[in-house]
Write a protein that holds these residues in place. Structure first.
Motif, PDB file in Angstrom:
ATOM      1  N   GLY A   1       0.825  -1.202   0.000  1.00 13.66           N
ATOM      2  CA  GLY A   1       0.000   0.000   0.000  1.00 13.66           C
ATOM      3  C   GLY A   1       0.857   1.249   0.000  1.00 13.66           C
ATOM      4  O   GLY A   1       2.052   1.215  -0.310  1.00 13.66           O
ATOM      5  N   ASP A   2       0.252   2.382   0.380  1.00  8.23           N
ATOM      6  CA  ASP A   2       0.977   3.644   0.365  1.00  8.23           C
ATOM      7  C   ASP A   2       1.997   3.744   1.496  1.00  8.23           C
ATOM      8  O   ASP A   2       2.974   4.482   1.380  1.00  8.23           O
ATOM      9  N   GLY A   3       1.768   3.009   2.610  1.00  6.78           N
ATOM     10  CA  GLY A   3       2.665   3.132   3.749  1.00  6.78           C
ATOM     11  C   GLY A   3       3.354   1.850   4.134  1.00  6.78           C
ATOM     12  O   GLY A   3       3.970   1.768   5.191  1.00  6.78           O
TER      13      GLY A   3
ATOM     14  N   ASP B   1      -1.810  -5.586   5.773  1.00  9.47           N
ATOM     15  CA  ASP B   1      -2.199  -6.880   6.348  1.00  9.47           C
ATOM     16  C   ASP B   1      -3.709  -7.079   6.245  1.00  9.47           C
ATOM     17  O   ASP B   1      -4.437  -6.266   5.656  1.00  9.47           O
ATOM     18  N   GLU B   2      -4.197  -8.174   6.845  1.00 12.00           N
ATOM     19  CA  GLU B   2      -5.617  -8.511   6.744  1.00 12.00           C
ATOM     20  C   GLU B   2      -6.523  -7.478   7.411  1.00 12.00           C
ATOM     21  O   GLU B   2      -7.706  -7.374   7.091  1.00 12.00           O
ATOM     22  N   GLN B   3      -5.979  -6.698   8.349  1.00 11.80           N
ATOM     23  CA  GLN B   3      -6.761  -5.663   9.019  1.00 11.80           C
ATOM     24  C   GLN B   3      -6.687  -4.319   8.298  1.00 11.80           C
ATOM     25  O   GLN B   3      -7.261  -3.335   8.749  1.00 11.80           O
ATOM     26  N   GLY B   4      -5.959  -4.282   7.193  1.00  9.63           N
ATOM     27  CA  GLY B   4      -5.837  -3.048   6.435  1.00  9.63           C
ATOM     28  C   GLY B   4      -4.729  -2.127   6.912  1.00  9.63           C
ATOM     29  O   GLY B   4      -4.636  -0.980   6.457  1.00  9.63           O
ATOM     30  N   LEU B   5      -3.865  -2.608   7.827  1.00  9.43           N
ATOM     31  CA  LEU B   5      -2.772  -1.792   8.337  1.00  9.43           C
ATOM     32  C   LEU B   5      -1.535  -1.974   7.472  1.00  9.43           C
ATOM     33  O   LEU B   5      -1.111  -3.101   7.211  1.00  9.43           O
ATOM     34  N   PRO B   6      -0.905  -0.874   7.029  1.00 13.18           N
ATOM     35  CA  PRO B   6       0.339  -0.980   6.261  1.00 13.18           C
ATOM     36  C   PRO B   6       1.511  -1.247   7.199  1.00 13.18           C
ATOM     37  O   PRO B   6       1.683  -0.546   8.202  1.00 13.18           O
TER      38      PRO B   6
END
Length: 280
Positions: free
Chosen positions: A88-90, A94-99
């Protein structure tokens, strides 16, 4: 060649395989061959868990770190770096949407593990995978191994161990070439530049790794862990010195002198160090 090892699974994972030999050797393999064993956050989390379990297991002294394969198309890979499909951008999402960039945690864990990590490289060790192999204590390459960097091609780079430690291993000029040109290097080229310790036929790669591991296991565990910390201290600044100092503390706690200080505190008396000489 050494007798074959009977590996026993030692945990349930999605992206990796973790196995024990029962006689001092562990094997950790990235198990995403269809993606050239590229890692995503879950892969790295599972690798950190497996390496942490190795750290805490007093029966294990050596880890063989490798990649599962070949893939269905017959291609082998140690690791092709980060899975760009979840970048992603950062960071890697992961599966929770955290970069995340949790591969940095894995790098430090491999580096500080007080046991020997041997990379077994079959096929591609590219990008972040090339950095992971670099951070292992020893590296054995199959004849089909291919090494290289991709960061500048995909808008990424590793300015930590991936650049600085690489320059310590192959020299400043070669390290800059590897990063700036993003070329591919075969097994023999990697051997010539000091990037790997040996090149062996693909069919013999694991057996050779087992042979090297068994040689390590014949030696003093304390000497090995202190030597690893000493090698790291020369390149890792205060973090490396902390690691070496921790190994010295570990040794000191096992002496009568160290135990006298602890016992005196627990027994609420003054310590008696009179029997300890002030050696030159």
């Amino acid at each position: 060649m050494p007798d074959p090892v009977r590996w026993t699974p030692a945990g349930s994972y999605d992206d990796i395989c973790f196995e024990l030999s029962g006689n001092g050797i562990a094997r950790i393999a990235i198990n995403r061959p269809e993606l050239r064993n590229a890692f995503r956050p879950r892969t790295v989390q599972e690798l950190c868990d497996a390496f942490s379990r190795v750290r805490d297991d007093p029966s294990v002294g050596v880890v063989l770190f490798t990649g599962a394969g070949p893939a269905a198309d017959g291609v082998h890979a140690f690791c092709a770096g980060g899975d760009q499909s979840v970048r992603g951008d950062g960071g890697y999402v992961d599966e929770q949407g955290l970069p995340r960039l949790n591969v940095l945690d894995l790098q430090r864990l491999i580096r500080s593990l007080p046991k020997v990590v041997i990379a077994l490289v079959a096929g591609y060790a590219i990008g972040g995978g090339q950095v992971l192999h670099l951070l292992c204590d020893l590296s054995l390459a199959a004849e089909n191994a291919v090494f290289g960097q991709t960061g500048p091609r995909v808008g990424s780079f590793d300015g930590g161990f991936g650049a600085g430690y690489l320059a310590r291993v192959v020299g400043q000029r070669k390290a800059r070439e590897i990063w700036f040109l993003c070329r591919r290097y075969g097994a023999e080229e990697a051997l010539a530049m000091g990037l790997v310790n040996a090149v062996v036929p693909l069919a013999q790669l694991e057996a050779e790794g087992v042979r090297w591991a068994r040689e390590v296991l014949q030696h003093s565990p304390t000497a090995i862990r202190c030597l690893k910390a000493a090698f790291n201290a020369e390149t890792d600044g205060l973090a490396g010195i902390q690691e070496l100092a921790g190994q010295a503390t570990h040794l000191f706690y096992r002496t009568e002198e160290g135990q006298e200080g602890r016992n005196a505190f627990l027994e609420k008396r003054d310590p008696d160090f009179s029997g300890v000489p002030w050696l030159p």
